[in-house]
Design a protein around this motif. Structure first.
Motif, PDB file in Angstrom:
ATOM      1  N   ILE A  37      14.884 -17.342  21.152  1.00  3.51           N
ATOM      2  CA  ILE A  37      15.507 -16.032  20.953  1.00  3.51           C
ATOM      3  C   ILE A  37      15.365 -15.622  19.486  1.00  3.51           C
ATOM      4  CG2 ILE A  37      17.619 -14.685  21.210  1.00  3.51           C
ATOM      5  CD1 ILE A  37      18.633 -16.880  23.088  1.00  3.51           C
ATOM      6  N   GLY A  38      14.967 -14.387  19.267  1.00  2.12           N
ATOM      7  CA  GLY A  38      14.804 -13.877  17.905  1.00  2.12           C
ATOM      8  C   GLY A  38      13.375 -13.890  17.419  1.00  2.12           C
ATOM      9  N   LYS A  39      12.488 -14.525  18.164  1.00  2.44           N
ATOM     10  CA  LYS A  39      11.089 -14.561  17.745  1.00  2.44           C
ATOM     11  C   LYS A  39      10.463 -13.184  17.922  1.00  2.44           C
ATOM     12  CE  LYS A  39       6.687 -16.988  18.415  1.00  2.44           C
ATOM     13  NZ  LYS A  39       6.560 -17.308  16.966  1.00  2.44           N
ATOM     14  N   ASN A  42      21.676 -11.860  13.431  1.00  2.92           N
ATOM     15  CA  ASN A  42      22.841 -11.455  14.217  1.00  2.92           C
ATOM     16  C   ASN A  42      22.441 -10.916  15.586  1.00  2.92           C
ATOM     17  OD1 ASN A  42      24.619 -12.179  12.203  1.00  2.92           O
ATOM     18  ND2 ASN A  42      24.710 -10.140  11.294  1.00  2.92           N
ATOM     19  N   SER A  43      21.309 -10.195  15.636  1.00  2.93           N
ATOM     20  CA  SER A  43      20.861  -9.622  16.909  1.00  2.93           C
ATOM     21  C   SER A  43      20.530 -10.727  17.906  1.00  2.93           C
ATOM     22  CB  SER A  43      19.642  -8.717  16.690  1.00  2.93           C
ATOM     23  OG  SER A  43      18.588  -9.442  16.060  1.00  2.93           O
ATOM     24  N   ALA A  44      19.925 -11.831  17.423  1.00  3.81           N
ATOM     25  CA  ALA A  44      19.598 -12.958  18.299  1.00  3.81           C
ATOM     26  C   ALA A  44      20.866 -13.666  18.769  1.00  3.81           C
ATOM     27  CB  ALA A  44      18.676 -13.932  17.576  1.00  3.81           C
ATOM     28  N   GLN A  45      21.821 -13.838  17.862  1.00  2.00           N
ATOM     29  CA  GLN A  45      23.082 -14.468  18.234  1.00  2.00           C
ATOM     30  C   GLN A  45      23.824 -13.649  19.290  1.00  2.00           C
ATOM     31  OE1 GLN A  45      25.548 -15.927  14.945  1.00  2.00           O
ATOM     32  NE2 GLN A  45      23.818 -15.613  13.561  1.00  2.00           N
ATOM     33  N   ARG A  46      23.820 -12.342  19.104  1.00  2.00           N
ATOM     34  CA  ARG A  46      24.524 -11.478  20.052  1.00  2.00           C
ATOM     35  C   ARG A  46      23.919 -11.602  21.456  1.00  2.00           C
ATOM     36  NH1 ARG A  46      28.005  -7.358  20.110  1.00  2.00           N
ATOM     37  NH2 ARG A  46      28.177  -7.382  17.840  1.00  2.00           N
TER      38      ARG A  46
END
Length: 430
Positions: A14-16, A60-64
């Protein structure tokens, strides 16, 4: 026993992104589709075998995305979700909200055998599944040795350490089960020899000195024979591993790059019936974004971009010009053309220029292979009308040039001399 259905997945990353392109919406679509699969197939347990995030400190976007998904599992058929860290994850980061996640029946494995054994129970306390949730094991976690160890020694110690660790977690599970027979699953994030890095590659055989990513390879024997199934992560190409125990890599459910175009992206579904008989099925994952590679002349590339836009919803396109056309603004032109046709052109390559550049580099001598005289003569030739003039200038300046070179050698301070640090070359992390 009651029938039991398990989803096995890994390597979400996630986040890549893709270059500087943010893919948050793609991951959001994947989670929506995964929730729909859960609603349809009604699994009891979800196992996620490492590399949840792409970096140890995700945005933060990946964590969310991650926490919103975990919260969305409330009210579904899932009775438990078990998460282990991969080599891209931070163990501490994943564990930090452990108490909060457990209220959502999401359990994060720790970094010791005592925090990696999970016996899942019904509401009445009856066990229905035992899981050895082992995260990415660094060599230092399981191997002890000396500086005199050979590569073979270190590999043997690592494999032995991995086996000892899984045996320890298995022993803890057996102690808690107290004789109750339930399916037993081991999770792992490492490279098992005999696996393929890509669909069409040869199986990777055991090699004492080779690492895949940052991980030393082990044989399937390192897990022992005490498991009904081994759920693996780390290799993005999903596949069956040849072993005495049913063992699989689930692979990345979302294509992360153009190299994933040939992969079969899926979730592994493991089912145990009333008699405890296990069956395995793979459930295809609809890709939120298509990757398309096109080659040809400038007109071919434009036609390919237009076709991709008509076929897929906002696909990624990599365009390679194979002709000798002189197009100084090729990248910008194709990028704008892609935008006009609902396509994201992520990369533009000029095959002819790349070949010329490679040839020029091959023909250019390495500076370390040249003498000071040769470098000085080459400089004079560049700044002279012809070779004869260059030779004359060298003869005139040779004595002065040699004096300067000698002075540089004499004045070179010993403290300025350094020895390059030794380092091991490893493949790029998976």
């Amino acid at each position: 026993m009651k029938p039991l259905r398990i989803f096995h997945s890994a390597d979400w990353h996630i986040g890549k992104g893709l270059g500087n392109i943010d893919r948050t919406e793609d991951f959001h679509q994947f989670f929506s589709d995964l929730l729909a699969m859960i609603a349809d197939r009604k699994p009891d347990v979800l196992l996620i075998a490492g590399d949840i995030f792409d970096t140890s400190m995700p945005a933060n976007s990946a964590q969310r995305l991650y926490y919103d998904f975990m919260r969305s599992l409330e009210g579904t058929s899932l009775r438990a979700t078990i998460v282990t860290a991969g080599n891209h994850d931070s163990q501490r980061f994943l564990e930090a909200p452990r108490a909060l996640l457990e209220t959502l029946r999401c359990y994060v494995a720790g970094d010791t055998a005592e925090t990696q054994n999970f016996v899942l129970r019904d509401e009445d306390g009856t066990p229905y599944l035992a899981v050895a949730a082992v995260p990415y094991l660094r060599e230092g976690d399981v191997r002890r040795g000396t500086i005199d160890d050979t590569d073979a020694d270190r590999a043997q110690r690592f494999a032995s350490g991995v086996r000892t660790h899984y045996d320890a977690v298995h022993s803890l599970l057996m102690d808690e089960l107290q004789g109750t027979r339930v399916p037993m699953i081991a999770m792992g994030h490492l490279f098992v020899t005999g696996s393929k890095l890509k669909p069409n590659s040869d199986p990777f055989e055991h090699n004492d000195s080779v690492y895949v990513g940052t991980l030393r390879n082990v044989t399937a024997d390192a897990f022992g024979d005490n498991w009904d199934y081994v759920a693996l992560g780390h290799i993005h190409h999903g596949q069956v591993v040849k072993s005495n125990v049913p063992m699989r890599y689930s692979g990345s459910p979302v294509a992360l790059s153009y190299s994933h175009m040939a992969y079969y992206h899926h979730i592994v579904e493991v089912t145990f019936d009333e008699k405890g008989t296990m069956s395995i099925e793979t459930l295809p994952v609809k890709q939120p974004r298509q990757f398309v590679q096109i080659k040809g002349t400038f007109e071919d590339l434009k036609a390919g971009i237009e076709q991709a836009g008509q076929t897929y919803a906002i696909p990624f396109v990599e365009a390679t010009l194979t002709s000798n056309e002189c197009l100084p603004d090729l990248s910008n032109e194709l990028t704008l053309y892609g935008e006009a046709h609902g396509v994201i052109v992520t990369a533009v390559r000029n095959e002819t220029l790349a070949a010329r550049y490679a040839q020029a580099n091959e023909e250019t001598p390495d500076l370390s292979d040249l003498t000071p005289d040769a470098v000085f003569k080459a400089y004079l030739r560049e700044h002279s009308e012809d070779d004869t003039t260059a030779e004359a200038r060298f003869d005139l300046l040779a004595n002065l040039f040699h004096e300067i070179v000698d002075e540089v050698h004499i004045k070179r301070h010993p403290a300025d001399e350094t020895t390059p640090a030794k380092h091991n070359e490893t493949q790029k992390d998976l």
